[in-house]
Write a protein that holds these residues in place. Structure first.
Motif, PDB file in Angstrom:
ATOM      1  N   ILE A  28     -28.935  22.956 -59.130  1.00 45.17           N
ATOM      2  CA  ILE A  28     -29.268  21.804 -58.283  1.00 45.17           C
ATOM      3  C   ILE A  28     -30.352  20.946 -58.926  1.00 45.17           C
ATOM      4  N   THR A  29     -31.394  21.573 -59.428  1.00 42.06           N
ATOM      5  CA  THR A  29     -32.484  20.791 -60.013  1.00 42.06           C
ATOM      6  C   THR A  29     -32.056  20.135 -61.323  1.00 42.06           C
ATOM      7  N   SER A  71     -29.803  17.146 -60.499  1.00 46.93           N
ATOM      8  CA  SER A  71     -30.540  16.038 -59.894  1.00 46.93           C
ATOM      9  C   SER A  71     -31.491  15.382 -60.875  1.00 46.93           C
ATOM     10  N   ALA A  72     -32.251  16.181 -61.590  1.00 49.12           N
ATOM     11  CA  ALA A  72     -33.246  15.627 -62.506  1.00 49.12           C
ATOM     12  C   ALA A  72     -32.609  14.961 -63.720  1.00 49.12           C
ATOM     13  N   ARG A 121     -30.696  21.630 -50.109  1.00 48.97           N
ATOM     14  CA  ARG A 121     -30.821  20.901 -51.368  1.00 48.97           C
ATOM     15  C   ARG A 121     -32.103  20.063 -51.384  1.00 48.97           C
ATOM     16  N   GLN A 122     -32.396  19.405 -50.274  1.00 46.46           N
ATOM     17  CA  GLN A 122     -33.616  18.601 -50.196  1.00 46.46           C
ATOM     18  C   GLN A 122     -34.861  19.474 -50.388  1.00 46.46           C
ATOM     19  N   LEU A 140     -35.176  20.356 -54.016  1.00 48.66           N
ATOM     20  CA  LEU A 140     -35.594  19.221 -54.842  1.00 48.66           C
ATOM     21  C   LEU A 140     -37.061  18.846 -54.647  1.00 48.66           C
ATOM     22  N   PHE A 143     -38.548  22.380 -56.493  1.00 49.01           N
ATOM     23  CA  PHE A 143     -37.920  22.919 -57.715  1.00 49.01           C
ATOM     24  C   PHE A 143     -37.988  24.446 -57.741  1.00 49.01           C
TER      25      PHE A 143
END
Length: 186
Positions: free
Chosen positions: A97-98, A101-102, A158-159, A162, A165
């Motif tokens: 996920i990180t 996103s990143a 997920r939020q 994020l 991390f």
């Protein structure tokens, strides 16, 4: 002498090399040449399959998501199923996920599409099954069960990931399910 890769084995090696390139360098510095080097192959081998960087990145994300698909829990209750799935995602998918996103933040700037456009935006049939079982058990009626409500606990997880991390504390997962999600369904 190394055995020559062909077909599905070659494609998997190329997609794995592309994922390694993406996670190491991010979207902005992702190059086809970097993938070629990581896969120890030649440019024509890569370009025969993907003519440009965006199509390769899309295929890579699809490949990684398919490979990392989780089994759907069946605990006998909607609460148990959602909580078990949140816990599994929390335990095994924080890095995915990180990284996505990143490293894909530049995707929007260059293409005008959001990183979410790389994901399969259709309904997840596994999640539908989870909710269908809850309806058949009489736990929920299905009224008000929009796509947004179905995805809400996973969006909130997920939020949380994020923001930190890092994996989310179990009491937060329980709060997402008991305090926010389940009351919407009742």
């Amino acid at each position: 002498m190394a055995e020559r890769r062909r077909g599905a084995a070659l494609e998997q090696a190329l997609l794995d090399a592309a994922w390694a390139e993406l996670t190491a360098n991010g979207y902005a510095r992702f190059t086809m040449d970097g993938v070629v080097q990581r896969a120890a192959t030649s440019p024509p081998v890569l370009y025969r399959r993907w003519s440009d960087r965006e199509s390769l990145i899309r295929a890579t994300i699809t490949h990684v998501l398919a490979r990392s698909r989780l089994a759907l829990p069946d605990t006998g209750s909607l609460r148990g199923d959602v909580l078990a799935l949140l816990r599994e995602i929390n335990a095994t998918r924080v890095q995915l996920i990180t990284v996505m996103s990143a490293h894909l933040a530049g995707y929007h700037q260059q293409t005008g599409a959001s990183p979410g456009d790389l994901l399969n935006t259709g309904e997840d049939p596994d999640l539908d099954l989870l909710y269908e079982r809850a309806i058949s058990r009489g736990e929920i009626t299905g009224e008000g069960l929009s796509d947004r409500v179905k995805s809400l606990p996973f969006d909130l997880l997920r939020q949380e990931i994020l923001v930190t991390f890092a994996p989310v504390a179990d009491h937060v997962l329980t709060e997402i399910v008991d305090t926010i999600f389940l009351p919407l369904l009742r």
